[in-house]
Design a protein around this motif. Structure first.
Motif, mmCIF file in Angstrom:
data_model
loop_
_atom_site.group_PDB
_atom_site.id
_atom_site.type_symbol
_atom_site.label_atom_id
_atom_site.label_comp_id
_atom_site.label_asym_id
_atom_site.label_seq_id
_atom_site.Cartn_x
_atom_site.Cartn_y
_atom_site.Cartn_z
ATOM 1 N N ASP A 175 0.854 -1.184 0.000
ATOM 2 C CA ASP A 175 0.000 0.000 0.000
ATOM 3 C C ASP A 175 0.890 1.235 0.000
ATOM 4 O O ASP A 175 2.108 1.135 0.156
ATOM 5 C CB ASP A 175 -0.915 -0.001 1.220
ATOM 6 N N GLU A 176 0.277 2.389 -0.191
ATOM 7 C CA GLU A 176 1.018 3.644 -0.163
ATOM 8 C C GLU A 176 0.555 4.478 1.023
ATOM 9 O O GLU A 176 -0.567 4.336 1.519
ATOM 10 C CB GLU A 176 0.824 4.420 -1.457
ATOM 11 N N HIS A 177 1.468 5.335 1.478
ATOM 12 C CA HIS A 177 1.172 6.136 2.663
ATOM 13 C C HIS A 177 1.831 7.497 2.520
ATOM 14 O O HIS A 177 2.963 7.609 2.041
ATOM 15 C CB HIS A 177 1.702 5.430 3.918
ATOM 16 N N TRP A 179 3.698 10.374 4.109
ATOM 17 C CA TRP A 179 4.500 10.542 5.317
ATOM 18 C C TRP A 179 5.141 11.918 5.411
ATOM 19 O O TRP A 179 5.604 12.325 6.462
ATOM 20 C CB TRP A 179 5.599 9.477 5.370
ATOM 21 N N TYR A 188 5.241 10.367 -0.607
ATOM 22 C CA TYR A 188 4.689 9.024 -0.487
ATOM 23 C C TYR A 188 5.765 7.990 -0.144
ATOM 24 O O TYR A 188 6.918 8.122 -0.547
ATOM 25 C CB TYR A 188 4.011 8.595 -1.788
ATOM 26 N N VAL A 191 4.450 0.938 1.498
ATOM 27 C CA VAL A 191 4.433 0.145 2.725
ATOM 28 C C VAL A 191 4.246 -1.325 2.362
ATOM 29 O O VAL A 191 3.300 -1.675 1.637
ATOM 30 C CB VAL A 191 3.299 0.601 3.666
ATOM 31 N N ARG A 214 6.255 5.559 -4.679
ATOM 32 C CA ARG A 214 5.087 4.678 -4.797
ATOM 33 C C ARG A 214 4.898 4.116 -6.206
ATOM 34 O O ARG A 214 3.821 3.670 -6.562
ATOM 35 C CB ARG A 214 3.820 5.429 -4.388
#
Length: 233
Positions: A175-177, A179, A188, A191, A214
């Motif tokens: 997944d992407e987050h 930060w 991005y 994760v 990402r």
């Protein structure tokens, strides 16, 4: 009524053991309580049979020359910041004249400002206690950057660079987050989660890695570098 004093024998009060400095190869020689911190004077314990006094260059015996002081932030007790002030002996070789100092690597990494116990406390405070980095820095009486750099380096060593971290991994999630909430830099991260235990119904998921960016290329690069440890990929 149960007599608690009979449950076990009590040892003599020992500040070295209480502060877990014996794990660091140190012994307390004095203490000073300041308004905002506690300072423990320490010295290095040389194990019996140690070669500390012998020159590694020519093999001759070294004689005590003088001492230097090294300060380390230690784990706090009762939320009082604790500083270790270590007296480190220096030797001069009687043969070649080389000068060296006692080994303090058990207490801390070279040039580190946190003791190993202090660093461990900081990492557990972030991961387990969910404390902010500001609170950790305050409890250690160090600058925010000092605490942040030390925790990131230790976290990478313990959590990210573990030799067997990918053993048994058969299912992962990606997944992407977001930060970074600034205009500069990639905000991005990708994760990567280990879903092996979830898929088998034996436990929760765990974090495997976080990689800046990402794109598909970011994930392929990560996968290529770890494919030997991830089964089936």
């Amino acid at each position: 009524m149960h007599d608690a004093t009979r449950a076990g024998a009590f040892a003599c009060a020992d500040l070295t053991t209480f502060c877990r400095l014996d794990e660091l190869g140190l012994v307390v020689t004095g203490q000073r309580l300041e308004p905002k911190r506690a300072v423990l004077a320490c010295k290095v314990v040389e194990p019996e049979g140690s070669l500390e006094r012998w020159c590694r260059r020519c093999g001759a015996e070294g004689r005590p020359r003088d001492t230097v002081t090294r300060e380390l932030a230690h784990e706090p007790f009762g939320w009082r910041p604790t500083t270790l002030r270590i007296t480190v002996r220096r030797y001069r070789c009687t043969g070649c004249g080389r000068v060296w100092r006692q080994d303090t690597s058990r207490a801390a990494e070279p040039r580190a400002k946190l003791s190993r116990r202090g660093l461990r406390w900081a990492l557990e405070a972030i991961v387990v206690g969910h404390l902010s980095m500001s609170r950790v820095a305050e409890a250690l009486a160090v600058a925010w950057g000092t605490a942040n750099n030390a925790v990131l380096a230790e976290g990478r060593r313990v959590l990210i660079e573990g030799e067997h971290r990918y053993d048994g991994v058969t299912a992962i999630g990606v997944d992407e987050h977001v930060w970074r909430h600034t205009r500069r830099g990639d905000k991005y991260v990708t994760v990567v989660i280990d879903l092996t235990a979830v898929r088998a119904g034996t436990g929760p998921a765990r974090l495997l890695d976080m990689v800046e960016g990402r794109s598909k290329k970011v994930f392929k690069t990560w996968l290529a570098g770890t494919s030997r440890g991830v089964v089936g990929f």
